[in-house]
Design a protein around this motif. Structure first.
Motif, PDB file in Angstrom:
ATOM      1  N   CYS A  31       0.831  -1.203   0.000  1.00 43.42           N
ATOM      2  CA  CYS A  31       0.000   0.000   0.000  1.00 43.42           C
ATOM      3  C   CYS A  31       0.876   1.267   0.000  1.00 43.42           C
ATOM      4  CB  CYS A  31      -0.867  -0.022   1.247  1.00 43.42           C
ATOM      5  SG  CYS A  31      -1.799   1.468   1.455  1.00 43.42           S
ATOM      6  N   CYS A  74      -4.602  -3.177   8.730  1.00 38.45           N
ATOM      7  CA  CYS A  74      -4.071  -4.154   7.778  1.00 38.45           C
ATOM      8  C   CYS A  74      -2.577  -4.417   8.013  1.00 38.45           C
ATOM      9  CB  CYS A  74      -4.262  -3.611   6.380  1.00 38.45           C
ATOM     10  SG  CYS A  74      -3.262  -2.175   6.126  1.00 38.45           S
ATOM     11  N   ASP A  79      -0.210  -4.114   5.851  1.00 32.64           N
ATOM     12  CA  ASP A  79       0.617  -3.085   5.222  1.00 32.64           C
ATOM     13  C   ASP A  79       0.894  -1.974   6.231  1.00 32.64           C
ATOM     14  OD1 ASP A  79      -1.189  -4.425   3.313  1.00 32.64           O
ATOM     15  OD2 ASP A  79      -0.038  -3.335   1.812  1.00 32.64           O
ATOM     16  N   TYR A  80      -0.187  -1.504   6.824  1.00 34.33           N
ATOM     17  CA  TYR A  80       0.001  -0.365   7.711  1.00 34.33           C
ATOM     18  C   TYR A  80       0.659  -0.784   9.028  1.00 34.33           C
ATOM     19  CZ  TYR A  80      -0.334   4.259   9.336  1.00 34.33           C
ATOM     20  OH  TYR A  80       0.028   5.502   9.768  1.00 34.33           O
ATOM     21  N   GLY A  95      -1.908  -4.881  -1.624  1.00 33.32           N
ATOM     22  CA  GLY A  95      -2.551  -4.391  -0.400  1.00 33.32           C
ATOM     23  C   GLY A  95      -3.212  -5.598   0.256  1.00 33.32           C
ATOM     24  N   PRO A 146      -9.348   1.235  -0.620  1.00 38.46           N
ATOM     25  CA  PRO A 146      -8.270   2.134  -0.962  1.00 38.46           C
ATOM     26  C   PRO A 146      -7.715   1.850  -2.352  1.00 38.46           C
ATOM     27  CG  PRO A 146      -7.357   0.317   0.214  1.00 38.46           C
ATOM     28  CD  PRO A 146      -8.840   0.062   0.098  1.00 38.46           C
ATOM     29  N   HIS A 199      -5.501  -6.334   2.449  1.00 37.95           N
ATOM     30  CA  HIS A 199      -6.947  -6.595   2.518  1.00 37.95           C
ATOM     31  C   HIS A 199      -7.594  -6.569   1.147  1.00 37.95           C
ATOM     32  CE1 HIS A 199      -8.181  -2.213   2.683  1.00 37.95           C
ATOM     33  NE2 HIS A 199      -6.891  -2.198   2.737  1.00 37.95           N
ATOM     34  N   ILE A 222      -5.200  -1.821  -4.484  1.00 32.33           N
ATOM     35  CA  ILE A 222      -3.738  -1.734  -4.600  1.00 32.33           C
ATOM     36  C   ILE A 222      -3.207  -3.136  -4.782  1.00 32.33           C
ATOM     37  CG2 ILE A 222      -1.630  -0.910  -3.496  1.00 32.33           C
ATOM     38  CD1 ILE A 222      -3.564   0.264  -1.351  1.00 32.33           C
ATOM     39  N   SER A 256       0.505   3.709   1.621  1.00 31.84           N
ATOM     40  CA  SER A 256       0.640   4.279   2.965  1.00 31.84           C
ATOM     41  C   SER A 256       2.079   4.134   3.463  1.00 31.84           C
ATOM     42  CB  SER A 256      -0.319   3.600   3.937  1.00 31.84           C
ATOM     43  OG  SER A 256       0.054   2.247   4.078  1.00 31.84           O
ATOM     44  N   VAL A 287     -12.433   3.275   3.578  1.00 32.54           N
ATOM     45  CA  VAL A 287     -11.682   2.760   4.725  1.00 32.54           C
ATOM     46  C   VAL A 287     -11.766   3.709   5.919  1.00 32.54           C
ATOM     47  CG1 VAL A 287      -9.507   1.728   5.555  1.00 32.54           C
ATOM     48  CG2 VAL A 287      -9.979   1.717   3.147  1.00 32.54           C
TER      49      VAL A 287
END
Ligand code: SF4
Ligand code: SF4
Lengths: 374, 460
Positions: free
Chosen positions: B153, B182, B184-185, B407, B326, B409, B404, B155, B349
């Protein structure tokens, strides 16, 4: 002659499970090492770890999931539709470890009608009382779920017994795991993984004598092995039962003397406290397992790796990740820095397409470690 | 008629370009420009923020040249304030406020931080620092050097921003929530924690409908740790009334945001881009809840006025789209509206932060409950159902899912949500992954959106 004939034992067990099921026993499939198998057994279920992912099923899994889902999840979903062992399950237990695993049960629910339980394990790893208390509460919910399906209520004494059996099994496996550490390894990591996968399939009562027998044969050097430098630590995503190419390729040239794989040595670490409230003891043990990289913070995983490196004179790390496995992938750079050791990174999706290329990379890595590549 | 608008008469509602805003800005009286300051009631010259988009483009937000903006004074205020957040955070530090990074929980942490005097919560992954708006790959490249490369992602830009030390001051405290967020974050947070050497981890549980009470007890225990850390940092004891006031402020923001969404989606009185920026505000109020609240009031009055006087900003007869992200790419929203569509339902999101906090309950329990009820903590099916309800109410004709590649999720839920929408609403669904941030929308995405809109037109 092979030290362990896993395929044979697994095939026999499949027949046995079919019979058990026909006699009304309930089979509980689970995917993750945070699932307390002792509790499943105490509730009358037969716990089976479902970790047989492979490339063909992962490809077929793209019928249900995007290509950028992790191959283990794609394969697991597909196998629930087609693999004879998976199809025997009467219930499935998932843990919300990574995002993919968190969401997999929902998708499974749209494809098969097996009852599903999602065990919520706090993603944060610091053992604050409220977190452990909630995890204990989750274990009680899991107990209710299993009990409803098996019709067997859990009593504390029975659970204590299962905890003791679980401890004996882990301890026996740890003693055999230690055999791979000696300069001339008495057991290969491939064999260790075979045994651990059998520990998630067979009854402990059947496995314990087998372990003793294997230990006896291994220590008597039946196989007359050569020293196999250099000494490696294997880290990264789950290694499925049927997909051990990385291990066999590595063991052609080197000794894997330690690993932090969840289908490997992480499965057998530590003991559950006995003599206290068994639910609390289970909650504390499983909550505090050496954290998966997806738990926060995962400092204890790094400490564990550093300790293994020091104790076992590890010379290099092989870091293998499944494609799109973020929890492990994001750790690569820091692991390299934290250990200061040469590290070979392998990103794969179970396909054998790059087998020869992989062999070449491993050979080159081993040459670097032995100094031959200089 | 213009009482809500400080005596200024907005032109006929329209989406205008960057250059057009420059011209329009010339017509805004100087006294009005002087009027708006962040961190009210402060009125110092350094805290003015009403500037045309060009000013922020010069400072690096070059994407602004390719977007279209609502032409109201309220929207100008919105853009000035949002674009000025970076400066605002550095000023906060200069005037002795504590800058607290809140990450990953989409709402509640900012409510706790706001209950402390002189504390400013901010979201390091707020989209104004993301590559979508900076038109530069520097943050992504920095993140890659730190361990998070492609197929993740965007992010991850937040990690780059921490490493660069120039997008916001080094925070006094970093609070990172993980659990329902998630991978990624969570990975971004983890590397930020390692990079900065300190971070307070907060658990955010999954929603289990039959287990709400124990989960909210767990969350309350987590919030107590956050409060202790903030008390230690500020040397202040948190009072129940300060917390209640912060909750009331958050609820006011959430209520106005919900109404603004309704006005935009039903009456077409605000463009999709502005609404998305407004929704993001629920996460952390762009680091200044008092002024953000005032801006929302202004926007709301503008939107209500447009509704009453039947002055939509996008044609109400445009094709009605639901949009699930996203990531939320402003260029894509702009493009869809340019091509004759309008957005009538969204799940970006961040709907998570729209759930009201029950003011009749003990404050921490109420925050916990509202968090557990949020969209992100539950199942994908629940997320889909939330979107379906909106889409149904506003008669969406098609759904766009922009995801993405990699990503975590997206990989697991996009298809499921798409098929639930198709099944229940019988409307076409377009699913694609957005290309990496760039100057232009890539040709393939453009063609797919064009063809999709054509399909929707043909179904009318
Ligand atoms: S940890 Fe990695 S390999 Fe395991 S399920 Fe999650 S994404 Fe897949
Ligand atoms: S947009 Fe999705 S993948 Fe990216 S940080 Fe947010 S929840 Fe994670």
């Amino acid at each position: 002659m092979e030290l362990i004939n896993r395929q044979d034992l697994a095939a026999r067990r499949l027949n046995e499970l079919q019979e058990l099921k026909a006699r009304g026993r309930k089979l509980a499939g689970y995917f993750c090492l945070y699932v307390p198998v002792e509790l499943l057994r105490a509730a009358g279920a037969v716990p089976i770890r479902l970790a047989r992912a492979d490339y063909p099923s992962s490809q077929l899994g793209e019928r249900h999931l995007r290509a950028d889902a992790c191959p283990f999840c794609k394969s697991s979903l597909e196998k629930l539709l087609s693999d004879p062992l998976y199809r025997l399950m009467d219930m499935l237990i998932f843990v919300n470890t990574c995002d993919m695993m968190r969401r997999l049960p929902e998708l499974v629910g749209t494809r098969v009608s097996i009852p599903v339980f999602q065990l919520y394990l706090p993603r944060t790893a610091e053992p604050f009382p409220a977190r452990i208390a909630e995890f204990e509460h989750q274990l009680r919910r899991l107990a209710d779920f299993v009990t409803r399906l098996t019709g067997t209520a859990i009593d504390d004494q029975h659970l204590q017994n299962e905890i003791e059996i679980g401890n004996r099994l882990r301890s026996a496996l740890r003693s055999i795991e230690a055999l791979r550490v000696s300069p001339v390894p008495l057991l290969t990591t491939g064999e260790l993984f075979d045994l651990i996968s059998l520990a998630t399939l067979l009854e402990p009562a059947d496995l314990l004598p087998l372990i003793a027998q294997i230990k006896n044969r291994a220590t008597n050097q039946v196989f007359n092995r050569q020293p196999t430098p250099p000494r490696l630590l294997l880290a990264g995503s789950i290694i499925a039962e049927e997909e051990r190419e990385v291990i066999s390729l590595l063991e052609e040239r080197a000794a894997i003397v330690a690993d932090v794989i969840c289908t490997g040595a992480r499965f057998i670490e530590g003991d559950i406290t006995t003599g206290s409230d068994p639910f609390r003891a289970l909650a504390e043990y499983y909550f505090n397992r050496i954290p998966c990289p997806c738990r926060r913070p995962n400092t204890a995983l790094f400490q564990h790796i550093r300790q293994l490196i020091a104790e076992r004179q590890v010379q290099g790390i092989v870091f293998q990740t499944l494609l799109y496995c973020d929890p492990w992938r994001f750790e690569a750079r820091d692991l390299r820095r934290a250990t200061g050791l040469p590290m070979l990174e392998i990103d794969h999706d179970y396909s054998r397409q790059h087998f020869e290329q992989l062999r070449t990379r491993i050979e080159a890595f081993v040459e670097i470690l032995t100094g031959a590549g200089k | 008629m213009t009482g809500f608008n400080f005596g200024y008469q907005d032109p006929v509602p329209a989406r205008i370009t960057f250059e057009e805003w420059d011209d329009l800005f010339q017509q805004i009286p100087d006294e009005l420009i002087e009027k708006f300051h962040y961190f009210p009631p402060n009125q110092d010259a350094w805290s003015k923020y009403l500037f045309p988009p060009q000013v922020f483009a010069i400072y690096g937000a070059r994407h602004l040249r390719r977007l279209k903006f609502d032409n109201s004074l309220a929207a100008l205020r919105l853009w000035g304030f949002v674009n000025n957040e970076s400066e605002r955070l550095f000023r906060a530090r200069q005037i002795g406020r504590r800058v607290i990074a809140v990450m990953g929980d989409l709402g509640p942490l900012a409510v706790l931080v706001n209950a402390f005097p002189d504390c400013v919560p901010f979201y390091p992954d707020c989209w104004w620092w993301t590559p979508f708006v900076m038109e530069s790959k520097v943050l992504l490249e920095t993140a890659a050097r730190l361990g998070i490369g492609e197929a993740t992602c965007y992010s991850r830009a937040a990690l780059g921003a921490f490493a660069k030390h120039s997008y916001f001051p080094d925070p006094d405290l970093i609070i990172a929530a993980t659990g329902a967020s998630c991978d990624d974050y969570s990975g971004v947070e983890n590397l930020v924690a390692r990079l900065t050497g300190s971070c307070l981890w907060v658990e955010t549980p999954l929603r289990q409908p039959e287990n709400i009470e124990p989960l909210s007890d767990l969350l309350v225990a987590e919030y107590h740790r956050v409060i202790s850390a903030l008390e230690e940092l500020t040397g202040t004891h948190l009072t129940e009334s300060a917390l209640a006031q912060s909750i009331a402020q958050a609820n006011a923001v959430r209520t106005m945001t919900a109404r603004l969404r309704q006005l935009a989606y039903q009456d077409a009185v605000l463009p999709a881009l502005e609404i998305m920026v407004i929704e993001f505000g629920c996460l952390h109020y762009y680091s200044d809840i008092a002024e953000w609240t005032a801006i929302l009031r202004h926007l709301l009055a503008t939107a209500e006025y447009r509704r009453q006087t039947r002055q939509p900003v996008v044609p109400p007869e445009a094709l009605r789209l639901a949009w699930l992200t996203p990531p939320a790419d402003p260029l894509l929203l702009t493009y869809a509206e340019d091509q004759g569509a309008r957005i009538v339902a969204t799940e970006y999101v961040i709907n998570q932060a729209l759930t009201l906090i029950d003011q009749s309950q003990p404050p921490l329990t109420a925050i916990a409950r509202s968090h557990i009820d949020g969209s992100l903590n539950g199942t994908s099916r629940e997320r889909a159902e939330m979107l379906i309800r909106q889409a149904q109410a506003n008669r969406a004709e098609g759904l766009i899912i922009s995801g993405i590649l990699g990503g975590s999720h997206c990989a697991m839920e996009s298809r499921l949500i798409g098929s639930l929408v198709r099944e229940q609403l019988q409307i076409p669904v377009l699913e694609f992954d957005v290309a990496p941030p760039n100057r232009e929308i890539d040709r393939q995405t453009k063609t797919r959106i064009d063809a999709f809109l054509e399909l929707l037109r043909s179904r009318r």
